[in-house]
Design a protein around this motif. Structure first.
Motif, mmCIF file in Angstrom:
data_model
loop_
_atom_site.group_PDB
_atom_site.id
_atom_site.type_symbol
_atom_site.label_atom_id
_atom_site.label_comp_id
_atom_site.label_asym_id
_atom_site.label_seq_id
_atom_site.Cartn_x
_atom_site.Cartn_y
_atom_site.Cartn_z
ATOM 1 N N PHE A 252 0.789 -1.128 -0.044
ATOM 2 C CA PHE A 252 -0.108 -0.013 0.076
ATOM 3 C C PHE A 252 0.992 1.226 -0.028
ATOM 4 O O PHE A 252 0.739 2.208 -0.739
ATOM 5 C CB PHE A 252 -0.940 -0.144 1.226
ATOM 6 C CG PHE A 252 -1.868 1.290 1.298
ATOM 7 C CD1 PHE A 252 -2.631 1.467 0.441
ATOM 8 C CD2 PHE A 252 -1.398 2.292 2.272
ATOM 9 C CE1 PHE A 252 -3.456 2.417 0.581
ATOM 10 C CE2 PHE A 252 -2.183 3.373 2.311
ATOM 11 C CZ PHE A 252 -3.252 3.610 1.391
ATOM 12 N N GLY A 253 1.884 1.374 0.673
ATOM 13 C CA GLY A 253 2.873 2.497 0.827
ATOM 14 C C GLY A 253 3.647 2.569 -0.406
ATOM 15 O O GLY A 253 3.664 3.828 -0.800
ATOM 16 N N LEU A 254 3.957 1.731 -0.924
ATOM 17 C CA LEU A 254 4.612 1.711 -2.245
ATOM 18 C C LEU A 254 3.649 2.488 -3.271
ATOM 19 O O LEU A 254 4.008 2.926 -4.267
ATOM 20 C CB LEU A 254 5.000 0.451 -2.679
ATOM 21 C CG LEU A 254 6.361 -0.118 -2.006
ATOM 22 C CD1 LEU A 254 6.803 -1.446 -2.642
ATOM 23 C CD2 LEU A 254 7.551 0.766 -2.323
ATOM 24 N N ALA A 255 2.313 1.621 -3.402
ATOM 25 C CA ALA A 255 1.459 2.447 -4.446
ATOM 26 C C ALA A 255 1.189 3.748 -4.316
ATOM 27 O O ALA A 255 1.123 4.422 -5.224
ATOM 28 C CB ALA A 255 -0.019 1.559 -3.944
ATOM 29 N N VAL A 256 0.996 4.195 -2.943
ATOM 30 C CA VAL A 256 0.905 5.657 -2.678
ATOM 31 C C VAL A 256 2.076 6.243 -3.222
ATOM 32 O O VAL A 256 2.039 7.502 -3.558
ATOM 33 C CB VAL A 256 0.591 5.729 -1.097
ATOM 34 C CG1 VAL A 256 0.587 7.263 -0.626
ATOM 35 C CG2 VAL A 256 -0.550 5.278 -0.882
ATOM 36 N N ALA A 257 3.097 6.040 -2.933
ATOM 37 C CA ALA A 257 4.572 6.597 -3.270
ATOM 38 C C ALA A 257 4.407 6.723 -4.883
ATOM 39 O O ALA A 257 4.962 7.776 -5.330
ATOM 40 C CB ALA A 257 5.812 5.835 -2.612
ATOM 41 N N VAL B 2 1.893 6.660 -7.029
ATOM 42 C CA VAL B 2 0.812 7.730 -7.491
ATOM 43 C C VAL B 2 1.365 9.178 -7.184
ATOM 44 O O VAL B 2 1.335 9.935 -8.152
ATOM 45 C CB VAL B 2 -0.381 7.321 -6.655
ATOM 46 C CG1 VAL B 2 -1.402 8.599 -6.907
ATOM 47 C CG2 VAL B 2 -1.262 6.135 -7.181
ATOM 48 N N VAL B 3 2.019 9.276 -6.109
ATOM 49 C CA VAL B 3 2.753 10.606 -5.710
ATOM 50 C C VAL B 3 3.750 10.987 -6.707
ATOM 51 O O VAL B 3 3.441 12.087 -7.315
ATOM 52 C CB VAL B 3 2.874 10.744 -4.404
ATOM 53 C CG1 VAL B 3 3.816 12.061 -4.040
ATOM 54 C CG2 VAL B 3 1.714 10.749 -3.510
ATOM 55 N N ALA B 4 4.492 10.039 -7.119
ATOM 56 C CA ALA B 4 5.666 10.397 -7.783
ATOM 57 C C ALA B 4 5.133 10.537 -9.438
ATOM 58 O O ALA B 4 5.583 11.622 -10.130
ATOM 59 C CB ALA B 4 6.491 8.991 -7.869
ATOM 60 N N PHE B 5 4.132 9.909 -10.047
ATOM 61 C CA PHE B 5 3.874 10.015 -11.140
ATOM 62 C C PHE B 5 2.923 11.254 -11.305
ATOM 63 O O PHE B 5 2.821 11.929 -12.336
ATOM 64 C CB PHE B 5 2.825 8.783 -11.599
ATOM 65 C CG PHE B 5 3.959 7.674 -12.063
ATOM 66 C CD1 PHE B 5 4.711 7.868 -12.942
ATOM 67 C CD2 PHE B 5 3.724 6.441 -11.310
ATOM 68 C CE1 PHE B 5 5.369 6.683 -13.622
ATOM 69 C CE2 PHE B 5 4.454 5.269 -11.782
ATOM 70 C CZ PHE B 5 5.548 5.428 -12.831
ATOM 71 N N GLY B 6 2.204 11.834 -10.233
ATOM 72 C CA GLY B 6 1.591 12.779 -10.155
ATOM 73 C C GLY B 6 2.205 14.190 -10.259
ATOM 74 O O GLY B 6 1.926 15.043 -10.864
ATOM 75 N N ILE B 7 3.473 14.145 -9.597
ATOM 76 C CA ILE B 7 4.135 15.305 -9.611
ATOM 77 C C ILE B 7 5.180 15.563 -10.840
ATOM 78 O O ILE B 7 5.845 16.385 -11.103
ATOM 79 C CB ILE B 7 4.723 15.588 -8.432
ATOM 80 C CG1 ILE B 7 5.827 14.725 -7.884
ATOM 81 C CG2 ILE B 7 3.652 15.934 -7.059
ATOM 82 C CD1 ILE B 7 6.635 14.914 -6.650
ATOM 83 N N SER B 8 5.569 14.327 -11.546
ATOM 84 C CA SER B 8 6.480 14.261 -12.370
ATOM 85 C C SER B 8 6.527 15.300 -13.628
ATOM 86 O O SER B 8 7.709 15.808 -14.129
ATOM 87 C CB SER B 8 6.663 12.653 -13.015
ATOM 88 O OG SER B 8 5.619 12.558 -13.849
ATOM 89 N N PRO B 9 5.230 15.513 -14.115
ATOM 90 C CA PRO B 9 5.083 16.542 -15.147
ATOM 91 C C PRO B 9 5.613 18.032 -14.421
ATOM 92 O O PRO B 9 6.202 18.711 -15.556
ATOM 93 C CB PRO B 9 3.704 16.810 -15.655
ATOM 94 C CG PRO B 9 3.101 15.265 -14.985
ATOM 95 C CD PRO B 9 4.071 14.857 -13.948
ATOM 96 N N PHE B 10 5.257 18.178 -13.298
ATOM 97 C CA PHE B 10 5.735 19.567 -12.641
ATOM 98 C C PHE B 10 7.382 19.715 -12.486
ATOM 99 O O PHE B 10 7.993 20.583 -12.673
ATOM 100 C CB PHE B 10 4.882 19.912 -11.569
ATOM 101 C CG PHE B 10 3.525 19.768 -11.580
ATOM 102 C CD1 PHE B 10 2.878 20.832 -12.344
ATOM 103 C CD2 PHE B 10 2.727 18.742 -10.978
ATOM 104 C CE1 PHE B 10 1.398 20.709 -12.510
ATOM 105 C CE2 PHE B 10 1.265 18.701 -11.507
ATOM 106 C CZ PHE B 10 0.874 19.720 -12.137
ATOM 107 N N THR B 11 7.848 18.672 -12.101
ATOM 108 C CA THR B 11 9.368 18.429 -11.663
ATOM 109 C C THR B 11 10.213 18.577 -12.966
ATOM 110 O O THR B 11 11.007 19.058 -13.147
ATOM 111 C CB THR B 11 9.642 17.407 -11.047
ATOM 112 O OG1 THR B 11 9.511 16.100 -11.634
ATOM 113 C CG2 THR B 11 9.092 17.317 -9.471
ATOM 114 N N GLY B 12 9.595 17.851 -13.925
ATOM 115 C CA GLY B 12 10.290 18.109 -15.500
ATOM 116 C C GLY B 12 10.641 19.410 -15.892
ATOM 117 O O GLY B 12 11.736 19.838 -16.301
ATOM 118 N N GLY B 13 9.505 20.214 -15.801
ATOM 119 C CA GLY B 13 9.557 21.597 -16.216
ATOM 120 C C GLY B 13 10.477 22.567 -15.203
ATOM 121 O O GLY B 13 10.987 23.312 -16.035
ATOM 122 N N ILE B 14 10.528 22.154 -14.010
ATOM 123 C CA ILE B 14 11.149 22.710 -13.079
ATOM 124 C C ILE B 14 12.677 22.686 -13.060
ATOM 125 O O ILE B 14 13.633 23.533 -13.426
ATOM 126 C CB ILE B 14 10.637 22.553 -11.520
ATOM 127 C CG1 ILE B 14 9.528 23.314 -11.233
ATOM 128 C CG2 ILE B 14 11.849 23.251 -10.569
ATOM 129 C CD1 ILE B 14 8.802 22.735 -10.122
#
Length: 143
Positions: free
Chosen positions: A15-20, A22-34
């Motif tokens: 469950f913890g890995l799944a949440v991590a 989802v969070v990583a894939f959710g913020i990846s578009p923003f971090t790439g631009g930054i």
């Protein structure tokens, strides 16, 4: 307090890995631009620093039309691993004293010529390259 069994540990771990994930894939578009914006800013700052450091020698060599000295200066500048190549575009649009790593797709006519420094991206060999252009002042005018 009862110890956690392996079964519960495994279930909560998944469950913890799944949440991590989802969070990583959710913020990846923003971090790439930054990261891309930070990298461009870093390269622009490095370009300005190098230009300001060599500007007196550069102006002298251009005014004297000492292309061999200018070529040697550019080769030393290009030793920096974040600088791919350096060259001088004359007012007629010819590339003079380029370093050996200058991309074949680079053209002085396509680089921005203005009274101020400018930055543009070009594609070469499947990668994006940031090109910095700085005007040179001499007694014969701007180059």
């Amino acid at each position: 307090m009862t110890p956690i069994s392996y079964k519960e540990f495994f279930r909560y771990g998944i469950f913890g890995l799944a949440v991590a994930a989802v969070v990583a894939f959710g913020i990846s578009p923003f971090t790439g631009g930054i990261v891309q914006q930070w990298s461009r800013s870093d390269v622009e700052a490095r370009s300005k620093l190098v230009f300001n450091a060599i500007q007196p020698l550069l102006s002298r060599d251009v005014e004297d039309q000492a292309w061999d000295r200018l070529s040697d200066l550019f080769k030393r500048v290009a030793l920096d691993k974040k600088i791919l190549a350096v060259g001088f575009c004359d007012p007629e649009g010819s590339l003079l004293a380029p370093t050996p790593e200058m991309p074949a797709s680079f053209s002085c006519e396509k680089s921005a010529k203005s009274e101020n420094e400018s930055f543009a991206s070009i594609a070469s060999g499947g990668r994006r390259i940031l090109v910095a252009a700085f005007p040179i002042s001499s007694s014969r005018g701007r180059s």
